[in-house]
Design a protein around this motif. Structure first.
Motif, short mmCIF file in Angstrom:
data_model
loop_
_atom_site.label_atom_id
_atom_site.label_comp_id
_atom_site.label_asym_id
_atom_site.label_seq_id
_atom_site.Cartn_x
_atom_site.Cartn_y
_atom_site.Cartn_z
N PHE A 124 16.27 -102.43 9.98
CA PHE A 124 17.21 -103.54 9.68
C PHE A 124 16.63 -104.80 10.54
O PHE A 124 16.40 -105.97 10.20
CB PHE A 124 18.58 -103.03 10.13
CG PHE A 124 19.30 -102.78 8.98
CD1 PHE A 124 20.29 -103.25 8.55
CD2 PHE A 124 19.20 -101.39 8.75
CE1 PHE A 124 21.10 -102.68 7.71
CE2 PHE A 124 19.79 -100.62 7.77
CZ PHE A 124 20.94 -101.43 7.16
N GLY A 125 16.01 -104.65 11.75
CA GLY A 125 15.52 -105.42 12.72
C GLY A 125 14.22 -106.07 12.21
O GLY A 125 14.08 -107.33 12.30
N LEU A 126 13.40 -105.23 11.61
CA LEU A 126 12.03 -105.73 10.91
C LEU A 126 12.30 -106.62 10.00
O LEU A 126 11.64 -107.41 9.41
CB LEU A 126 11.17 -104.42 10.54
CG LEU A 126 9.93 -104.90 10.50
CD1 LEU A 126 9.24 -105.57 11.10
CD2 LEU A 126 9.15 -103.52 9.57
N GLY B 214 12.18 -111.94 7.34
CA GLY B 214 12.60 -112.83 6.72
C GLY B 214 12.75 -114.31 7.59
O GLY B 214 12.49 -115.37 6.84
N ARG B 215 12.83 -114.34 8.86
CA ARG B 215 12.95 -115.58 9.59
C ARG B 215 11.47 -116.24 9.54
O ARG B 215 11.28 -117.56 9.49
CB ARG B 215 13.34 -115.19 10.98
CG ARG B 215 14.98 -114.93 11.09
CD ARG B 215 15.29 -114.71 12.35
NE ARG B 215 15.04 -115.86 13.19
CZ ARG B 215 16.11 -116.82 13.10
NH1 ARG B 215 17.28 -116.82 12.59
NH2 ARG B 215 16.10 -117.82 14.03
N VAL B 216 10.44 -115.38 9.71
CA VAL B 216 9.05 -115.88 9.56
C VAL B 216 8.80 -116.29 8.40
O VAL B 216 8.09 -117.33 8.33
CB VAL B 216 8.29 -114.56 9.93
CG1 VAL B 216 6.66 -114.93 9.77
CG2 VAL B 216 8.48 -114.00 11.44
N SER C 224 5.02 -104.01 17.69
CA SER C 224 6.02 -103.22 16.97
C SER C 224 6.02 -102.10 16.06
O SER C 224 6.72 -100.92 15.95
CB SER C 224 6.92 -104.34 16.41
OG SER C 224 7.44 -105.20 17.33
N TYR C 225 4.84 -102.21 15.21
CA TYR C 225 4.74 -100.88 14.27
C TYR C 225 4.15 -99.65 15.13
O TYR C 225 4.65 -98.50 14.82
CB TYR C 225 3.45 -101.34 13.44
CG TYR C 225 4.18 -102.39 12.25
CD1 TYR C 225 5.25 -102.18 11.83
CD2 TYR C 225 3.03 -103.44 11.86
CE1 TYR C 225 5.60 -103.37 10.95
CE2 TYR C 225 3.56 -104.39 10.78
CZ TYR C 225 4.93 -104.24 10.37
OH TYR C 225 5.19 -105.12 9.35
N THR D 204 12.73 -102.20 17.53
CA THR D 204 11.78 -102.50 18.33
C THR D 204 11.23 -104.07 18.11
O THR D 204 10.41 -104.45 18.88
CB THR D 204 10.56 -101.54 18.01
OG1 THR D 204 10.58 -101.74 16.66
CG2 THR D 204 10.91 -100.13 18.28
N VAL D 205 11.44 -104.42 16.81
CA VAL D 205 10.78 -105.64 16.54
C VAL D 205 11.51 -106.83 17.51
O VAL D 205 10.84 -107.92 17.69
CB VAL D 205 11.40 -106.11 15.19
CG1 VAL D 205 12.71 -106.54 15.11
CG2 VAL D 205 10.53 -107.42 14.93
#
Length: 378
Positions: A101-103, A108-110, A47-48, A11-12
């Motif tokens: 996994f997507g979250l 991490g990228r943020v 997303s949450y 969903t992220v």
């Protein structure tokens, strides 16, 4: 599937493009233009909310189906309920696992961009596991929906053979076979046949469908999309046959005399069950086709174009694929609401609003026949 596809896409991914995250494709300056811009405050509320709402929806539908299984135990609806429970459990697991996994990748990228650190790809083992989950939880709901359509088609058109051939043991064996097929397909890149790669915008991993593709990558991507489209096609065909059979039976029953109407009333509970299950299957089929068809068709078209040497820009490819992925991700959220809303009690309530007198009499006769059948079973 609120994460890849029916079933499973994180969903992220639905909001990561809007957060000014640097692109995982450094060779394309147009996609890296946001890297130098200031980072907008990430809003994870949607997303949450989507993940929580999808999980609660699946749990609610599972509770409803478990109650229905207890009520209709040892009846013709049992195989359908087992398949439906398996579908919702798969949706729930895919929703939570691929979403987590997507979250993780997104956060991490943020963090790296806030620290002005260089964007790096996740560990290869992590991406492989993520991609395997995406493929498994994408194929499984499509195969389960196809199995449900075939089971109902047999139950309606070949009722005598259905009672003998479709037993609880056979349904469980079918589930094992379907999950084995999906698991084997997802595990092939883990065994060196094909690969999983990070996809735009760097928050999900999947089979590569563009750029420099090996023969194994092309074969797996086409096999995935083809298997999904075949499952949807079989579901549409079986549901159409079942629906036409029920309509034909209803029209023929309207011409019966008064002497045969009593016999029709005695079988009304079974026919009401068929109508309830067909209504659920029809909506599930529509939801799966609307959510999944763009993603599967786009994969097929893109792989063939890149394999033939028709190169397009990354932006021209990535944005439509991400949009198709977002549509597929809603399958896991919408599936449970089919069982929540299209229950017999809700359908009777709707019918009572449209045709009060007829709906009340039908519901009373159905309940009376159901009580008699329960007494006979006990």
């Amino acid at each position: 599937m609120d994460t890849v596809f029916t079933s499973s896409v994180p969903t992220v991914c639905q909001h990561s493009v809007d957060l000014n995250i640097s692109s995982p494709y450094p060779h394309d300056p147009s996609l890296n233009s946001t890297a130098s811009s200031p980072l907008s405050p990430p809003t994870y509320a949607i997303s949450y909310f989507t993940m929580t709402f999808g999980a609660l929806s699946n749990l609610t539908a599972l509770a409803i189906l478990s109650k229905s299984y207890t009520r209709f135990h040892r009846r013709a609806k049992t195989p359908f309920l087992i398949l439906a429970v398996a579908l919702l459990l798969t949706d729930l697991a895919g929703h939570l696992l691929t979403g987590s996994f997507g979250l993780y990748l997104h956060l991490g990228r943020v963090r790296r961009q806030r620290a002005a650190a260089r964007a790096i790809e996740p560990p290869r083992a992590f991406c492989k596991m993520f991609g395997a989950f995406m493929v498994f939880f994408g194929l499984s709901p499509l195969l389960l929906g196809c199995a449900m359509a075939v089971e109902r088609c047999m139950g309606i058109t070949q009722s005598l053979q259905h009672s003998a051939a479709v037993t609880t043991a056979h349904v469980r064996l079918c589930l094992l076979l379907l999950f084995t097929v999906a698991c084997t397909f997802a595990a092939l890149p883990l065994l060196g046949v094909g690969s999983y790669k990070l996809q735009f915008p760097g928050t999900w991993c999947f089979l590569p469908v563009r750029g420099s593709l090996s023969t194994a990558d092309v074969s797996l991507a086409l096999a995935f999309s083809s298997l999904g489209l075949v499952a949807l096609t079989v579901s549409v065909f079986c549901n159409t046959v079942s629906g036409l059979t029920l309509l034909q039976a209803r029209f023929s029953n309207q011409g019966l005399k008064q002497t045969t109407s009593r016999r029709h009333r005695s079988s009304s509970p079974l026919q009401s069950l068929d109508m309830e299950m067909m209504a659920q299957l029809a909506v599930i089929n529509v939801v799966s086709c609307v959510c999944w068809s763009p993603f599967l068709i786009y994969i097929t078209i893109s792989v063939r174009q890149f394999y033939k040497g028709h190169i397009r820009s990354d932006e021209e490819y990535d944005k439509p694929l991400l949009l198709a992925l977002r549509m597929a991700s809603w399958n896991q959220i919408l599936d449970p609401w089919v069982y929540i809303l299209l229950r017999r009690a809700v359908l009777c309530r709707v019918c009572s609003l449209l045709q009060p007198n007829r709906a009340i009499s039908t519901q009373n006769s159905s309940c009376t026949g159901s009580e008699r059948q329960e007494i006979r079973l006990h």
